[in-house]
Design an enzyme around this catalytic site. Structure first.
Site, PDB file in Angstrom:
ATOM      1  N   CYS A 196       0.826  -1.211   0.000  1.00 46.21           N
ATOM      2  CA  CYS A 196       0.000   0.000   0.000  1.00 46.21           C
ATOM      3  C   CYS A 196       0.860   1.259   0.000  1.00 46.21           C
ATOM      4  O   CYS A 196       0.342   2.364  -0.175  1.00 46.21           O
ATOM      5  CB  CYS A 196      -0.949  -0.008   1.192  1.00 46.21           C
ATOM      6  SG  CYS A 196      -2.074  -1.397   1.158  1.00 46.21           S
TER       7      CYS A 196
ATOM      8  N   HIS B  20      -8.905   4.033  -1.548  1.00 49.69           N
ATOM      9  CA  HIS B  20      -7.530   3.529  -1.479  1.00 49.69           C
ATOM     10  C   HIS B  20      -7.249   2.485  -2.549  1.00 49.69           C
ATOM     11  O   HIS B  20      -7.200   1.299  -2.268  1.00 49.69           O
ATOM     12  CB  HIS B  20      -7.275   2.961  -0.078  1.00 49.69           C
ATOM     13  CG  HIS B  20      -5.896   2.400   0.109  1.00 49.69           C
ATOM     14  ND1 HIS B  20      -4.779   2.905  -0.539  1.00 49.69           N
ATOM     15  CD2 HIS B  20      -5.435   1.378   0.891  1.00 49.69           C
ATOM     16  CE1 HIS B  20      -3.721   2.207  -0.175  1.00 49.69           C
ATOM     17  NE2 HIS B  20      -4.095   1.283   0.679  1.00 49.69           N
TER      18      HIS B  20
END
Lengths: 398, 474
Positions: A84, A341
């Protein structure tokens, strides 16, 4: 003695797609849309790009995942990945290459297409950390892993379940308040503290509104030598500091790691602060985009980044210090929580928020911050005990 | 000295299914009974490991020369279970590990084989484990009277807690209960025929045969461990032999555990042993493919054995299955919705490379700084020493729960909610992973934890086992 990236590289154009469940778009569409918005914004022709970086966790492998949709002609293309925290890595590559004097103009793209799998929630990636292990990785999800930090944080700082949940709820309420007014955001709705506290449980103590959505999206930046930037535009931004810290992952096995602090964030921030010459981040920064995949992630990151004392974030949350009118607005975009995200795109998207705020072009005037000169973006992969963290400090030309 | 019982242990799964829950689904009036149901991550191998650990507590595991493992519900039909159980118990590699499979009498036949091996001088200590759970046909009487469990005995020629005074084995080819390769559930015949022509006369015959062989009287025995198919039969068998039902008949636990296949009589025997005093005489009778009967005399050694979880403590430690739906899920008794979630993949190479950690439950102890780490680390995470460590067994350690989460949607998890946990072990080492046998309403940082050998998943076409954390059971 490490050198510094400060004021050597400019960002002269940026793009960011709509974030959301984009059923009608694939990774190539997202790459093309973000890239062309950035190129048009910069006034740069794609043929002038000398090298390119693609950040994606699982929406393509090799540089061809970028070269093919954009028809880049035999230039160097590098695909990078740090889970991430991939987005920060996709900016670091071109920034360092330009600072090294190898290229004048480079492209950075981050993308993730996650909504093609047929179920809600984030799918597991075969190449995920811990050597992709058929046993050790079993049963671990993002919410489950981050929730263990929340449980421990509550315990360590003596927060009752109710107090801890309320602190986290306030963080999510702020993110939703900001994101609801951002037309590019994925989850555009306000929520109340009570809603957040009573939402269906995902992984105790994290409820639905403590967790970011599962989002498709792409972001892009055109970077160039700082001394060239003025020829493209006046309101370009400069990279002031870049830090990346990859932890050894021993928090999962070493008994002295306690899950209430992100050492990788602390290390990446120190690198970036040193380069940028930041002594007191709380005072000097005008805004910060923090990696808030979960409400507890933002809470602890604020402490580890030095915005407040360790164990003290609740005081700032209660005081509203990180809200739009506070002294350090955090996640004015809506954050990962509300903006969304898409793994590889988030790091670039965070920089995009600073870029637009600095230019006075926040998509909804009610979100526009005043006098934005220096900002921090925090982008973090992995999970508590085993992080990969990228911190990019960006600012106005002096 | 002749072979005898040196130690014993047992295991009962934590979950219980009440007859009332069954009556809610199928109707009828429920008796106040319950059965022990293996958790979704348990099978006959994992239950055997539990009983084995219990039996070997305070006993040097490297002293075990053989493992005879009895079950009718082995996870593999081609591939031994005993070798997996032996490895999970971290026994020596130069031992004979052998399955004695497919017979309800397997546990006691294994005991006979172990006795013979010790008496022949070919082994000093033989571990015998019987572990079984037959999934009863839904909506059958067996659903409220069959359960799961395991019992273990260490047979040796020194440190004996129960001498074997005599035995008699009869073989029979009669079909009574059976499962063909293609059968999901056990089959049988009309219950009155099985009772009146098989169980009652054969069990009684086994007892009278043994008594006659050694010129004993039934009154010589403090406790009699009897085979039967259900509570009614049990009473009938006891009555037919004129046993005192209050004092002389060992509790068959039909109302608490259920018939546990080939572990049934061995578990009852453990129940008798843990109540026994030196000088007590115990008679056991098993039934299946014929009968076997044994006479034991408890020695003074029993007082020195030390506490075991055995039957009693495992019985007291229980969680009720919340619904029949949960049971269906645990036993995979329905066709479910298409599962689109990505799954872990099994890799035999990884299991093979890392078997010391995954099956044997070993971590590493750094030779330079002494820190323990799990899973094994080539480079010490404390002092960075490279390739300088010894393997150390972690599976028998306890520790404190450091933190946890309760994940309602975990991917690749076989039983939700999934509790992810971090446990710091006594003496060093941290375990990061799934928690099992948990009461999610009673989780608390600092609570005492231990490790238990469980199924993680079956991807790859084989069973992937590993150790999970669990609140200290009892």
């Amino acid at each position: 003695m490490p050198g510094t990236i400060k004021d050597k590289v400019a960002i002269i154009g940026m793009g960011c797609t709509q974030f959301g469940e984009l059923w009608d778009k694939d990774a190539d569409d997202l790459i093309i849309e973000a890239t062309y918005e950035a190129l048009d914004d910069a006034g740069v022709d794609i043929k002038d790009i000398q090298a390119a970086w693609l950040g994606t966790m699982a929406s393509g492998v090799t540089g061809a995942a970028l070269a093919a949709p954009l028809k880049l002609n035999y230039i160097p293309v590098t695909r990078v990945e740090n889970a991430c925290g991939t987005g920060a890595e996709s900016i670091r590559g071109p920034a360092f290459a330009i600072a090294a004097g190898i290229y004048d103009i480079c492209l950075s793209v981050g993308v993730e297409k996650v909504k093609d799998v047929g179920y809600g929630g984030l799918h597991t990636f075969r190449l995920q950390s811990d050597k992709w292990h058929p046993i050790y990785m079993g049963g671990g999800t993002g919410p489950g892993r981050y929730a263990m930090a929340a449980t421990r944080y509550f315990n360590r700082y003596g927060l009752s379940r109710e107090e801890g949940k309320r602190m986290l709820a306030k963080i999510s309420v702020k993110s939703h308040h900001n994101g609801a007014r951002n037309p590019l955001a994925h989850l555009r709705r306000e929520v109340t503290v009570e809603q957040a506290m009573n939402a269906p449980m995902i992984a105790w103590p994290l409820g639905l509104f403590d967790c970011c959505g599962v989002t498709d999206g792409g972001s892009a930046a055109v970077l160039c030598r700082a001394d060239m930037a003025k020829s493209f535009r006046k309101d370009y931004i400069l990279i002031k500091g870049l830090g990346i810290s990859v932890g050894p992952g021993w928090g999962k096995q070493k008994e002295d790691y306690d899950y209430t602090f992100w050492p990788e964030t602390e290390a990446a921030c120190k690198q970036a602060y040193d380069m940028a010459g930041i002594k007191d981040p709380r005072k000097e920064l005008d805004m910060a985009e923090m990696h808030d995949c979960f409400s507890i992630a933002e809470a602890i990151a604020c402490e580890s980044a030095g915005f407040c004392g360790v164990g003290k974030v609740k005081e700032d949350v209660d005081a509203g210090s990180f809200e739009q009118e506070g002294d350090l607005p955090i996640n004015i975009s809506g954050g990962l929580k509300s903006f969304g995200h898409p793994i590889g795109a988030s790091g670039g998207r965070e920089v995009y928020e600073f870029y637009k705020q600095f230019q006075g072009k926040a998509q909804d005037p009610s979100r526009q911050l005043k006098n934005v000169r220096l900002g921090l973006t925090h982008n973090q992969g992995g999970h508590p005990g085993r992080f990969q963290c990228g911190v990019t400090v960006v600012g106005a030309p002096d | 000295m002749a072979a005898g019982i040196v130690s014993y242990g047992a295991y009962i799964p934590i979950y219980r299914l009440s007859a009332a829950e069954l009556a809610k689904i199928w109707g009828g009036r429920a008796k106040p009974t319950e059965t022990a149901i293996p958790n979704i991550d348990e099978d006959s191998i994992t239950m055997a490991v539990e009983a084995g650990i219990d039996c070997l507590s305070n006993i040097d595991r490297s002293s075990v020369d053989r493992l005879y493992f009895a079950t009718t519900t082995a996870p593999y039909t081609e591939k031994q279970s005993a070798s997996i159980v032996a490895a999970a118990l971290d026994l020596r590699e130069d031992i004979i590990a052998m399955d004695i499979a497919d017979s309800l009498q397997g546990g006691t036949l294994a005991l006979q084989a172990a006795t013979d091996a010790v008496n022949a001088g070919s082994a000093k200590k033989v571990l015998v484990i019987a572990s079984d759970y037959r999934v009863p046909p839904p909506d059958s009487p067996y659903e409220s009277s069959w359960g799961g469990g395991a019992a273990a005995f260490l047979v040796g020629d020194s440190g004996i807690v129960a001498e074997i005074e005599g035995s008699q084995v009869i073989s029979s080819e009669d079909l009574t209960f059976w499962r063909r390769r293609s059968d999901t559930h056990t089959q049988t015949w009309e219950d009155r025929f099985i009772r009146d022509e098989e169980i009652l006369p054969r069990v009684k015959g086994a007892v009278t045969g043994l008594l006659k062989k050694y010129s004993w009287n039934i009154g010589d025995f403090t406790k009699v461990v009897l085979y039967s198919g259900n509570a009614g039969e049990h009473a009938a068998v006891a009555k037919g032999m004129k046993l005192d039902p209050k004092t002389q008949v060992q509790d068959a636990m039909f109302d608490k555990v259920g018939h546990t296949g080939c572990a049934f009589v061995p578990m009852m025997f453990v129940g008798a042993l843990e109540e026994a005093k030196p000088g007590d005489r115990i008679l056991t009778v098993n039934f299946g493919d014929g009968t076997d009967a044994y006479a034991f005399r408890v020695t003074d050694g029993m007082t020195k054995l030390g506490a075991r979880r055995g039957i009693k403590r495992h019985l007291e430690s229980k969680l009720m299955l919340s619904s029949y739906g949960k049971y269906l899920h645990y036993r995979n008794l329905m066709e479910w919705d298409v599962d689109r979630m990505h799954h872990m993949e099994g890799s035999l190479n990884i299991l093979w490379r890392e078997k010391k950690a995954l099956i044997r439950g070993n971590g590493t102890r750094c030779r330079k700084c002494g820190h323990v780490q799990l899973p094994p680390q080539r480079v010490c995470m404390w002092c960075q020493a490279k390739d300088d460590f010894d393997y150390v067994r972690m599976s028998d350690k306890q520790g404190d729960l450091f933190t946890y989460s309760i994940d309602e949607r975990g991917a690749g998890v076989i039983d939700l909610p999934n509790v992810l946990s971090v446990t710091n072990l006594d003496g060093g080492g941290r375990v990061y992973g799934q928690m099992t046998d948990k009461d999610v309403d009673k989780l608390e940082i600092g609570m005492r934890m231990e490790l238990t050998f469980r199924k993680i998943h079956e991807e790859g076409g084989f069973v992937n086992y590993y150790w999970k954390a669990r609140p200290v059971r009892c």
